[in-house]
Enzyme design. Structure first.
Site, PDB file in Angstrom:
ATOM      1  N   HIS A 232      29.226   6.072  19.257  1.00 28.76           N
ATOM      2  CA  HIS A 232      29.739   6.814  20.417  1.00 28.76           C
ATOM      3  C   HIS A 232      30.533   5.879  21.306  1.00 28.76           C
ATOM      4  O   HIS A 232      30.194   4.700  21.456  1.00 28.76           O
ATOM      5  CB  HIS A 232      28.605   7.490  21.191  1.00 28.76           C
ATOM      6  N   GLU A 278      27.440  10.876  23.880  1.00 31.16           N
ATOM      7  CA  GLU A 278      26.061  10.530  23.518  1.00 31.16           C
ATOM      8  C   GLU A 278      25.221  10.256  24.746  1.00 31.16           C
ATOM      9  O   GLU A 278      24.053  10.631  24.816  1.00 31.16           O
ATOM     10  CB  GLU A 278      26.057   9.308  22.597  1.00 31.16           C
ATOM     11  N   GLU A 279      25.812   9.574  25.738  1.00 27.93           N
ATOM     12  CA  GLU A 279      25.055   9.233  26.938  1.00 27.93           C
ATOM     13  C   GLU A 279      24.662  10.473  27.735  1.00 27.93           C
ATOM     14  O   GLU A 279      23.769  10.403  28.575  1.00 27.93           O
ATOM     15  CB  GLU A 279      25.863   8.286  27.825  1.00 27.93           C
ATOM     16  N   GLU A 305      23.649   2.104  17.066  1.00 27.49           N
ATOM     17  CA  GLU A 305      23.279   2.238  18.480  1.00 27.49           C
ATOM     18  C   GLU A 305      23.005   0.876  19.105  1.00 27.49           C
ATOM     19  O   GLU A 305      23.157  -0.159  18.468  1.00 27.49           O
ATOM     20  CB  GLU A 305      22.039   3.141  18.621  1.00 27.49           C
ATOM     21  N   HIS A 381      23.141  -1.017  29.939  1.00 30.90           N
ATOM     22  CA  HIS A 381      23.538   0.015  30.917  1.00 30.90           C
ATOM     23  C   HIS A 381      23.827  -0.570  32.304  1.00 30.90           C
ATOM     24  O   HIS A 381      23.558   0.063  33.313  1.00 30.90           O
ATOM     25  CB  HIS A 381      22.481   1.112  31.029  1.00 30.90           C
TER      26      HIS A 381
END
Length: 935
Positions: A232, A278-279, A305, A381
């Site tokens: 993603h 995806e997030e 991922e 993140h």
């Protein structure tokens, strides 16, 4: 009084005549002043039972000393009493363990293996690369993708700039491979859909016109069966997302380039899915697997991922079933790194995360392999997730592995018809990244039971020896097992009390930046407590006898406990049972091989060194698993919310580590002459570090560019509007809503920003959906401590438009309400039926309303570009009577909007607060609104 001596295994006994009070009856009493083991007592009993006269035996010399004072008349005297001749054993030199030597050997053993684990982790690429995958070109892709900055769904950066770059690269690959044996087809999908998921307590997701770029590579003659590779390119707000997940998309571009330019045509096709949502909780993958026409031909998938930044990508889940996928990885991967333990831990739900693997598995019913980068999750993140933190060798190894595995799968027969290979699971694990061991779980079951059987036979032979008749050895084993389990419980309780004390002192997370300090504090406390308990057991319960048999007994206890764990995990079909299997098989074989040395020389240096060498393989693998646990969970504790004391969890993990690693070294305590210096040393370390922690020497966070450990904070500049049953505004306020996502709250921020203090702590209004605050995800149960600093009202240029379109009374007694919402790309809908009312159906997912943990309903909404207004409906069963203590009406409906990008993302007040926030904090910020209505 006649004194007779019997030499019996270097023990010295007094044989006394019958007591006058016996009155001719045969009586036998045995008094052990300093007992060692039931074995010694039984040996004495056997010797006395052979005598014709009644005797009373007193032992006067401890085992472990040579008896060089045997009476020369013992044989004649024994004959006089009618007993058989006792053969003297050859003299031996029995060594007990010197305290300093034992501590040094165990320390060197643990440190050496820990160093070996870290050395293996630094070896990203083993051997020379084949040259098929170009890591330099992949790095250039990574730099280009991340150069646009954060890429939230709906932003120009995600929907236009990144999409255009990917399409440009794909067109270039297509043009260069046009003359080859393969064809490339590109499809841009904009799916709309909805589904419910039990992640974060359970909620419903709705997406509209999110972006998927699907690239189909196949022989020019076509392919009926497809392999799916997924990455993603979207990110969370305020993070460039280099590792999560731009690097995976860069790797996939280069893998596509390599496969497209193969001279030999592939047997099957590959779909490379670059998904753009995806997030937003796995939305784009759901859109592909449930709606795209190519999805029906997909037979298996590989998902790329990240839960960290850089390092090695690890296979942490596979299946369901379909062991041929693991076999393909084992056979093809150039730099294997995999563990079935990670799979079972991840799928247990203890890690608060999820990947597209779940969507393909649950909604597509197809098996797959899930890989992720797991190192350095401290900056996952955050703004620190940048390309420069990902080594080129890390990209190279990921590319080599993905390319090799994909090539193997698309050339395999199993992909076309996996029905005969479908059932069963695989046990798989790697040894320091050098080789992967994999075998079917049914084979593992046989190996496990054979290992357990061998252990039980070994213990049975011990208990059935002629010197251990009458169940005395079993009794000793049970008592020793109880001592070990008691030591575990007392140790865990002691360390937990220490952890709670640290938390109450306000020193929680002192280890977040300096990780090894937790081992110096909690590890020394755990080790010291265990050593103390067993020292007391040796000196008090066992009378202080320094006995080799006592050490052997506690080795057998460790063997028995690991064997019990092995049987339990095997019975419950856990593939991770291979771990206790290794921890039983190697120590057992080592012990059997060293039996002669131990009997002749005791705890000699030769025995100790060979013993530790025998434990090397299971211990080094177990220490790798320990590294994985701490590498994953330590960063997670920095974002696990304000309610869970992280020191309690970390102290528990440290204690379990000490318990597991010490299991086959416990008997060293009983072989040692003393433990006083060890206890003194551990006590000193504990005291010193407790003082240092109490003084606040170890600060949890750092902004050091080389190794940042930021504190995570969410700041929303929000305006809240509350409407009454008549539609009028009852109240309205604005402020900076601050969420801390670790246990320390604002403790370290308040001294720098005094206005953020406990006087502005929020409280949950139970009569309002989700407490009356704009939660982006349903995580209010994790972060109950929040701060609300008054601030001016926000005025987004694209405000939310919310309206009730219709209300309809149905024939079955419900009320159907239809709504329309217009707003930014990210919104959350909260539904809170009043007491007595209930939702019966709605337009989301499968039509059945899904509750969250607090009994409310949470619907997560996002859209891409050019999305229409959001229309939805629900049916509600009105209450039979109004609750006088609750709010008016039958339901409260609230909608929150989140402006993650563009000119609406910031305000002057928000920028001012961000500028004053400490550098060691990562404050993810945006503008939001909250509107509540009652019906």
């Amino acid at each position: 009084m006649t004194i007779r001596f019997i030499h019996w295994e270097y023990r010295l006994f007094f044989i006394l005549p019958p007591s006058p009070s016996s009155k001719g009856k045969r009586s036998l009493s045995l008094f052990l002043i300093r007992p060692c083991l039931q074995k010694q007592r039984l040996l004495a009993d056997v010797a006395v039972a052979k005598m014709e006269s009644d005797t009373t035996i007193r032992r006067i010399k401890s085992f472990g000393k040579k008896n060089n004072e045997i009476n020369s008349e013992s044989k004649d005297q024994c004959g006089t009493n009618g007993c058989s001749e006792v053969k003297k054993k050859p003299e031996v030199s029995l060594y007990l363990l010197h305290e300093g030597v034992g501590v040094a050997l165990v320390t060197v053993f643990i440190v050496a293996l820990w160093g070996l684990v870290h050395l293996s982790l630094q070896q990203l690429v083993i051997g020379r690369s084949t040259g098929e995958f170009n890591a330099v070109r992949a790095r250039n892709h990574l730099e280009r993708i991340t150069s646009v900055g954060p890429r939230p769904v709906g932003s120009r950066e995600n929907e236009v700039l990144t999409v255009n770059f990917l399409l440009e690269q794909i067109d270039h690959i297509k043009a260069n491979s046009a003359s080859g044996p393969h064809s490339i087809t590109v499809d841009i999908q904009k799916p709309t859909g909805s589904f419910s998921i039990d992640f974060l307590g359970g909620f419903t997701s709705y997406y509209d016109k999110v972006t998927n770029i699907a690239v189909r590579l196949e022989p020019k003659a076509g392919a009926q069966h497809l392999m799916l590779a997924n990455c993603h390119f979207d990110t969370v707000a305020n993070s460039p997302g280099a590792s999560d997940d731009a690097v995976s998309c860069a790797v996939m571009l280069e893998v596509l380039h390599s496969l497209a330019n193969l001279s030999t045509p592939l047997r099957h096709g590959v779909v490379f899915l670059f998904n753009g949502a995806e997030e937003n909780v796995l939305q784009a993958s759901h859109g592909f697997i449930t709606q795209h026409p190519w999805a029906k031909q997909v037979r298996a998938f590989i998902n790329l991922e990240a839960a960290g930044v850089g390092g090695k990508e690890v296979v942490f889940q596979t299946g369901p079933e379909n062991p041929w996928l693991v076999q393909a990885y084992v056979h093809a991967a150039k730099h294997p790194f995999a563990s079935v333990v990670g799979q079972e831990v991840f799928q247990s739900g203890v890690i608060p995360s999820d990947t597209d693997f779940r969507i393909y598995r649950d909604f597509g019913n197809i098996p797959g392999i899930d890989l992720a980068f797991i190192e350095n999750g401290f900056i996952y993140h955050t703004k620190y997730d940048t390309p420069d933190r990902i080594l080129t060798d890390s990209i190279q190894r990921a590319g080599d592995n993905i390319l090799a595995v994909l090539k193997h799968l698309v050339m395999s027969e199993e992909l076309a018809d996996s029905s005969q290979y479908r059932h069963g699971n695989m046990v798989f694990f790697d040894l320091l990244g050098v080789v992967v061991v994999a075998y079917p779980s049914r084979v593992g079951t046989i190996i496990n039971y054979m290992t357990a059987m061998a252990t039980l036979i070994y213990l049975f032979k011990k208990s059935s020896h002629h010197s251990n008749m009458g169940g005395l050895y079993v009794k000793d084993l049970a008592y020793a097992t109880a001592v070990v389990i008691l030591s575990w419980l007392v140790t865990l309780l002691t360390v937990l009390i220490l952890a709670m004390l640290v938390s109450l002192m306000g020193r929680s997370m002192f280890w977040y930046t300096d990780f090894y300090t937790c081992f110096f504090l909690y590890g020394s406390a755990a080790t010291g407590t265990m050593v103390l308990i067993h020292t007391l057991a040796k000196n008090l319960y066992y009378g202080g006898v320094r006995c080799l048999e006592l050490g052997e007994l506690y080795f057998n206890v460790s063997l028995l406990l690991w064997c019990t764990a092995l049987i339990y995990m095997t019975v419950n079909d856990l593939c991770s049972a291979y771990v206790p299997m290794l921890m039983v098989a190697f120590p057992l074989v080592t012990k059997l091989l060293l039996t002669k040395e131990f009997r002749l020389r005791g705890a000699s240096m030769k025995y100790l060194i060979l013993y530790q060498l025998g434990l090397g393989l299971p211990y080094v693998h177990f220490m790798f698993l320990i590294w994985v646990v701490f590498e994953i969970f330590t960063p997670i504790l920095g974002r696990s919310g304000t309610e869970i004391p992280p020191d309690v969890i970390l102290a528990t993990l440290v204690t379990l580590t000490v318990i597991f690693l010490s299991s086959f070294f416990l008997h060293f305590i009983y072989l040692a002459r003393s433990t006083k210096w060890l206890l003194a040393g551990l006590g000193t370390v504990l005291t010193v570090f407790m003082l240092l922690v109490s003084c606040g020497l170890f600060f949890p966070y750092t902004s050091d560019p080389s190794s940042p450990r930021p504190k995570r904070v969410f700041i929303q500049h929000t305006t809240r509007t509350f409407h009454g049953l008549d539609g009028r505004v009852d109240s309205k306020d604005s402020g900076l809503w601050i969420n801390s996502f670790d246990y320390t709250g604002m403790q370290h921020v308040t001294p720098l920003l005094p206005e953020i203090n406990n006087t502005i702590r929020t409280s949950c209004r139970e009569d309002r959906p989700f407490c009356g605050f704009p939660w982006f995800l349903p995580i209010k149960f994790l972060a109950k401590k929040n701060w609300y600093l008054p601030a001016p009202e926000v005025f987004p240029k694209s405000p939310v438009e919310f309206q009730l379109l219709s209300t309809e009374d149905t024939n079955w007694g419900t009320v159907k309400m239809t709504f329309e919402v217009k707003g930014p790309s990210h919104m959350s809908l909260y539904l809170k039926p009043h007491r007595g009312a209930s939702l019966s159906s709605w337009s989301f997912g499968d039509g059945t309303p899904k509750l969250d943990l607090a009994g409310e309903y949470f619907i997560f909404y996002s859209h891409g570009l050019d999305a229409p207004a959001w229309n939805f409906w629900f049916e509600i069963q009105p209450p039979r009577e109004q609750d006088p203590s609750g709010p008016e009406g039958m339901i409260s409906v609230a909608v929150s909007s989140h402006y993650f990008f563009g000119e609406d993302q910031r305000t002057a007040e928000l920028n001012d607060m961000l500028g004053r926030f400490p550098k060691w904090a990562f404050a993810s910020s945006w503008v939001s609104t909250y509107h509540m209505y009652r019906y």
